[in-house]
Design a protein around this motif. Structure first.
Motif, PDB file in Angstrom:
ATOM      1  N   GLY A 100       0.830  -1.198   0.000  1.00 34.88           N
ATOM      2  CA  GLY A 100       0.000   0.000   0.000  1.00 34.88           C
ATOM      3  C   GLY A 100       0.864   1.247   0.000  1.00 34.88           C
ATOM      4  N   LEU A 101       0.625   2.149   0.946  1.00 35.11           N
ATOM      5  CA  LEU A 101       1.405   3.381   1.041  1.00 35.11           C
ATOM      6  C   LEU A 101       2.563   3.260   2.031  1.00 35.11           C
ATOM      7  CD1 LEU A 101      -1.493   6.002   1.014  1.00 35.11           C
ATOM      8  CD2 LEU A 101       0.045   5.391  -0.847  1.00 35.11           C
ATOM      9  N   GLU A 102       2.774   2.067   2.555  1.00 36.08           N
ATOM     10  CA  GLU A 102       3.834   1.878   3.535  1.00 36.08           C
ATOM     11  C   GLU A 102       5.138   1.472   2.842  1.00 36.08           C
ATOM     12  OE1 GLU A 102       2.683  -0.594   6.812  1.00 36.08           O
ATOM     13  OE2 GLU A 102       0.594   0.038   6.655  1.00 36.08           O
ATOM     14  N   THR A 103       6.246   1.743   3.520  1.00 35.11           N
ATOM     15  CA  THR A 103       7.570   1.445   2.978  1.00 35.11           C
ATOM     16  C   THR A 103       7.880  -0.044   3.077  1.00 35.11           C
ATOM     17  OG1 THR A 103       8.387   3.633   3.607  1.00 35.11           O
ATOM     18  CG2 THR A 103      10.035   1.924   3.277  1.00 35.11           C
ATOM     19  N   PHE A 104       8.551  -0.571   2.056  1.00 36.99           N
ATOM     20  CA  PHE A 104       9.116  -1.914   2.143  1.00 36.99           C
ATOM     21  C   PHE A 104      10.341  -1.829   3.043  1.00 36.99           C
ATOM     22  CE2 PHE A 104       6.696  -2.171  -1.697  1.00 36.99           C
ATOM     23  CZ  PHE A 104       6.363  -3.515  -1.883  1.00 36.99           C
ATOM     24  N   ASP A 105      10.390  -2.659   4.077  1.00 35.55           N
ATOM     25  CA  ASP A 105      11.556  -2.678   4.965  1.00 35.55           C
ATOM     26  C   ASP A 105      12.364  -3.948   4.711  1.00 35.55           C
ATOM     27  OD1 ASP A 105      13.286  -1.753   6.974  1.00 35.55           O
ATOM     28  OD2 ASP A 105      11.591  -0.951   8.107  1.00 35.55           O
ATOM     29  N   VAL A 106      13.409  -4.147   5.492  1.00 35.54           N
ATOM     30  CA  VAL A 106      14.313  -5.277   5.271  1.00 35.54           C
ATOM     31  C   VAL A 106      13.558  -6.600   5.226  1.00 35.54           C
ATOM     32  CG1 VAL A 106      16.238  -6.579   6.254  1.00 35.54           C
ATOM     33  CG2 VAL A 106      16.290  -4.085   6.288  1.00 35.54           C
ATOM     34  N   GLU A 107      12.585  -6.766   6.122  1.00 37.25           N
ATOM     35  CA  GLU A 107      11.865  -8.038   6.190  1.00 37.25           C
ATOM     36  C   GLU A 107      10.932  -8.271   4.994  1.00 37.25           C
ATOM     37  OE1 GLU A 107       9.522  -5.174   8.948  1.00 37.25           O
ATOM     38  OE2 GLU A 107      11.606  -5.563   8.353  1.00 37.25           O
ATOM     39  N   HIS A 108      10.719  -7.216   4.192  1.00 35.35           N
ATOM     40  CA  HIS A 108       9.854  -7.363   3.022  1.00 35.35           C
ATOM     41  C   HIS A 108      10.658  -7.621   1.738  1.00 35.35           C
ATOM     42  CE1 HIS A 108       7.551  -4.553   5.774  1.00 35.35           C
ATOM     43  NE2 HIS A 108       6.831  -5.644   5.763  1.00 35.35           N
ATOM     44  N   ALA A 109      11.942  -7.870   1.873  1.00 34.53           N
ATOM     45  CA  ALA A 109      12.786  -8.092   0.693  1.00 34.53           C
ATOM     46  C   ALA A 109      12.252  -9.185  -0.237  1.00 34.53           C
ATOM     47  CB  ALA A 109      14.220  -8.410   1.124  1.00 34.53           C
ATOM     48  N   PRO A 110      11.679 -10.291   0.288  1.00 34.61           N
ATOM     49  CA  PRO A 110      11.196 -11.340  -0.634  1.00 34.61           C
ATOM     50  C   PRO A 110      10.094 -10.873  -1.583  1.00 34.61           C
ATOM     51  CG  PRO A 110      11.437 -12.232   1.576  1.00 34.61           C
ATOM     52  CD  PRO A 110      11.616 -10.752   1.690  1.00 34.61           C
ATOM     53  N   LEU A 149       3.958   5.091  -8.597  1.00 35.42           N
ATOM     54  CA  LEU A 149       4.277   3.909  -7.807  1.00 35.42           C
ATOM     55  C   LEU A 149       3.474   3.811  -6.512  1.00 35.42           C
ATOM     56  CD1 LEU A 149       8.133   3.335  -8.138  1.00 35.42           C
ATOM     57  CD2 LEU A 149       6.279   1.977  -9.074  1.00 35.42           C
ATOM     58  N   PRO A 150       3.371   4.868  -5.700  1.00 33.73           N
ATOM     59  CA  PRO A 150       2.583   4.718  -4.470  1.00 33.73           C
ATOM     60  C   PRO A 150       1.115   4.453  -4.749  1.00 33.73           C
ATOM     61  CG  PRO A 150       3.269   7.001  -4.773  1.00 33.73           C
ATOM     62  CD  PRO A 150       4.021   6.187  -5.777  1.00 33.73           C
ATOM     63  N   LEU A 151       0.571   5.089  -5.797  1.00 32.70           N
ATOM     64  CA  LEU A 151      -0.829   4.863  -6.137  1.00 32.70           C
ATOM     65  C   LEU A 151      -1.025   3.437  -6.653  1.00 32.70           C
ATOM     66  CD1 LEU A 151      -1.653   8.221  -7.965  1.00 32.70           C
ATOM     67  CD2 LEU A 151      -1.545   7.718  -5.521  1.00 32.70           C
ATOM     68  N   LEU A 152      -0.069   2.956  -7.439  1.00 32.39           N
ATOM     69  CA  LEU A 152      -0.132   1.590  -7.949  1.00 32.39           C
ATOM     70  C   LEU A 152      -0.092   0.590  -6.801  1.00 32.39           C
ATOM     71  CD1 LEU A 152       0.028  -0.607 -10.124  1.00 32.39           C
ATOM     72  CD2 LEU A 152       2.489  -0.179 -10.264  1.00 32.39           C
ATOM     73  N   GLU A 153       0.845   0.782  -5.887  1.00 35.30           N
ATOM     74  CA  GLU A 153       0.977  -0.139  -4.760  1.00 35.30           C
ATOM     75  C   GLU A 153      -0.289  -0.111  -3.888  1.00 35.30           C
ATOM     76  OE1 GLU A 153       3.148  -3.147  -2.959  1.00 35.30           O
ATOM     77  OE2 GLU A 153       3.762  -1.985  -4.697  1.00 35.30           O
ATOM     78  N   TYR A 154      -0.862   1.079  -3.731  1.00 34.47           N
ATOM     79  CA  TYR A 154      -2.098   1.199  -2.953  1.00 34.47           C
ATOM     80  C   TYR A 154      -3.234   0.452  -3.652  1.00 34.47           C
ATOM     81  CZ  TYR A 154      -5.993   3.212  -0.377  1.00 34.47           C
ATOM     82  OH  TYR A 154      -7.118   3.359   0.379  1.00 34.47           O
ATOM     83  N   THR A 155      -3.336   0.613  -4.968  1.00 36.39           N
ATOM     84  CA  THR A 155      -4.380  -0.074  -5.733  1.00 36.39           C
ATOM     85  C   THR A 155      -4.237  -1.582  -5.606  1.00 36.39           C
ATOM     86  OG1 THR A 155      -4.417   1.750  -7.327  1.00 36.39           O
ATOM     87  CG2 THR A 155      -5.397  -0.327  -8.028  1.00 36.39           C
TER      88      THR A 155
END
Length: 588
Positions: free
Chosen positions: A213-223, A468-474
């Motif tokens: 969504g609108l949140e940042t990918f952090d280290v644990e989201h690398a996969p 990109l943020p709008l795409l990820e949110y969608t």
């Protein structure tokens, strides 16, 4: 169905001058295996093959490679092409092969053509390292000199013949690298992409929501972080180059919404942590945002260093003294206290500091010019220590503010900044489809047109390079409204959302109009707390962080704030012991 019996055979071909890369390539394949439990990844190297004495060396390789087809072929070249094969094995036109490498490349091309250009995927790499080659020449015996030069010319001629047309343009792709570390990182990315395309499986390896969504990918989201693989490799190389130049600092400069924070965390930081062997040791990451510092900026640095070296701040007095030392004379403090502590550590470790949203050094009214300059001086001293690397993110519309700072210019030097551009269409498509694949999701096929929903989303997102943020949110909203029984992202949900451009606006409007009138009226009261529009005399809108207590000071404000947080339009954090909130993204 599960494809647990599928084997991906990866052939690695290289002359003897790139033995380090060859060994590393095998380790990369072994490391990737844990990401693909549904298949077997098998490295195929000539030294591992059972070669009978009844046939020549190269004839045996031909037989064995033909018996079990290769799925991915990796070719690595530098200063040698190898030895001629002799008259027993010739090209189609009857001419001799200059080396086994040339023969193996020909075999893979033939197999690629025969499989309707599907397999093997051919990945070629060439080392661009004139300095090391000149060193090799100075160390060799005079009798070997001509042979080394001749081999180098053969390798260059092979690249020219196989990858360039008569005008010097590439008609086949190959990748250059300057050192083994850079090669291994790019190979890992390219193998991962190739394996993803070759495997057709339904197994689920990511059980949580695959979009942020609108949140940042952090280290644990690398996969589930896709679409920025090449940029990750480029940044890792730039950090190494900066380290070699004496100051391991790089700033990622890009538009709001370009994914700078996610690239720094889920891309660069995750790579350093997960593949520490590539970089020669253990890494620890500490990320911070300037305005979230509960005390001074230098104190934030001390706290980050203390996570790696707790003995440095074993008391409040020690922490205070170190903070004051960094603020007053950073170079001396690092030289006499911090660097020796890293050297003495029983478990050697390097620290990656991620300075996120660096523009806040200039937009935060609580940060004075003196604070900013002393903080930048401290960063420079740490980046020059050999134990700390600094990766910053900076909005491009604030770069001119940073350029006005002599300390910033000194810190980044000639090559300490990287411009982050919008990803290309292929990268965006991976961003859309690969997280869904890992989560076992599929995109609905349109009944009339036959188009898959992911293709429609890609086309809609292509209209806006900053989407990109709008795409990820969608995508996140599509996931929430998915057909759970069929694990399907549907056209109906996409239309209901209003597409990529309409999704966030429609959701915000729906959330707002559902509020009571007094809560709607409170929007005028909280917006000035959340948005700043006066920066150095310019009307640039910038997110601000506000105390939750101020945002919820009245019942109407609390109702509005609670709903905005629930809808993820506001994100919450803590500044020391104080709860704070901010808009999830400037796009709002």
């Amino acid at each position: 169905m599960s494809d647990s019996s599928q084997t991906i055979r990866i052939f690695i071909s290289s002359p003897g001058d790139v033995a380090e890369e060859r060994d590393g390539a095998k380790r990369v394949v072994e490391g990737l295996q844990k990401s693909y439990p549904q298949a077997t990844l098998q490295s195929v190297l000539w030294e591992d093959l059972a070669l009978p004495a009844t046939a020549s060396f190269q004839e045996t390789i031909d037989i064995l490679l033909g018996r079990e087809p290769i799925d991915i072929a990796v070719f690595i070249l530098w200063s040698r092409l190898g030895s001629p094969l002799g008259a027993a094995i010739t090209k189609r036109d009857g001419s001799p092969y200059h080396s086994g490498t040339e023969r193996e490349f020909d075999l893979m091309l033939e197999a690629h053509e025969q499989s309707d250009q599907k397999r093997p995927v051919i990945l070629a790499y060439t080392r661009d390292d004139d300095t090391a080659f000149r060193e090799k020449l100075t160390k060799c015996a005079d009798t070997e000199l001509e042979g080394l030069i001749q081999q180098r010319r053969r390798a260059e001629a092979f690249i020219e013949e196989q990858f360039h047309d008569t005008e010097g343009h590439n008609f086949r792709a190959y990748h250059t690298y300057s050192e083994a570390i850079g090669f291994l990182q790019r190979l890992r990315v390219h193998l991962r992409n190739s394996i993803d395309e070759l495997l057709d499986v339904d197994s689920i390896t990511w059980t949580e929501e695959p979009y942020r969504g609108l949140e940042t990918f952090d280290v644990e989201h690398a996969p589930i972080f896709y679409g920025r693989e090449e940029e990750t490799c480029d940044l890792l190389q730039r950090l190494r180059d900066q380290q070699e130049a004496g100051c391991a600092f790089v700033v990622i400069v890009g538009a709001s919404g370009s994914g700078k924070s996610s690239l720094a965390r889920a891309g660069v930081a995750a790579n350093l942590v997960q593949h520490a062997d590539d970089e020669g040791g253990k890494w620890q990451v500490s990320a911070f945002i300037p305005t979230l510092a509960d005390q001074s900026l230098c104190h934030t640095l001390v706290r980050a260093i203390g996570e790696v070296l707790p003995e440095l701040i074993d008391s409040q007095e020690a922490a205070t003294n170190l903070t004051e030392g960094l603020a007053e004379n950073a170079a001396l403090t690092v030289k006499l206290t911090i660097a020796p502590a890293f050297t003495r550590a029983s478990d050697p470790v390097r620290l990656l500091l991620i300075l996120d949203q660096m523009e806040e050094l200039w937009t935060d009214r609580n940060t004075t010019a003196e604070d900013r300059e002393s903080f930048l001086a401290a960063l420079k001293a740490l980046a020059e220590s050999g134990h700390v690397a600094v990766l910053a993110t900076l909005r491009s519309d604030f770069y001119h503010h940073a350029q006005a700072s002599p300390s910033f210019l000194s810190l980044k030097g000639e090559r300490g900044h990287v411009d982050l551009l919008a990803p290309d269409a292929a990268s965006v498509h991976r961003l859309i489809t690969e997280p869904a694949r890992l989560a076992g999701l599929k995109f609905e096929q349109h009944e009339q047109s036959g188009r898959s929903l992911d293709e429609v989303i890609l086309q809609d997102a292509a209209h806006d390079a900053d989407a990109l943020p709008l795409l990820e949110y969608t995508l996140s909203e599509l996931y929430r409204q998915r057909n759970q029984e069929e694990r399907l992202l549907t056209y109906a949900a996409y239309v209901e959302l209003g597409g990529v451009e309409g999704a966030i606006g429609k959701r915000a409007e729906e959330t707002f109009v559902a509020l009571p009138a007094d809560a709607q009226a409170a929007l005028d009261e909280i917006l000035p707390l959340l948005v700043s529009v006066d920066v150095a005399g310019e009307q640039a809108a910038v997110r601000r962080r506000a105390k939750v207590a101020d945002l919820t000071a009245t019942p109407a404000r609390k109702t509005l704030t609670d709903q905005l947080v629930a809808a993820r339009f506001l994100t919450t954090d803590r500044e020391g012991e104080t709860p704070i909130a901010s808009l999830a993204h400037e796009a709002l």
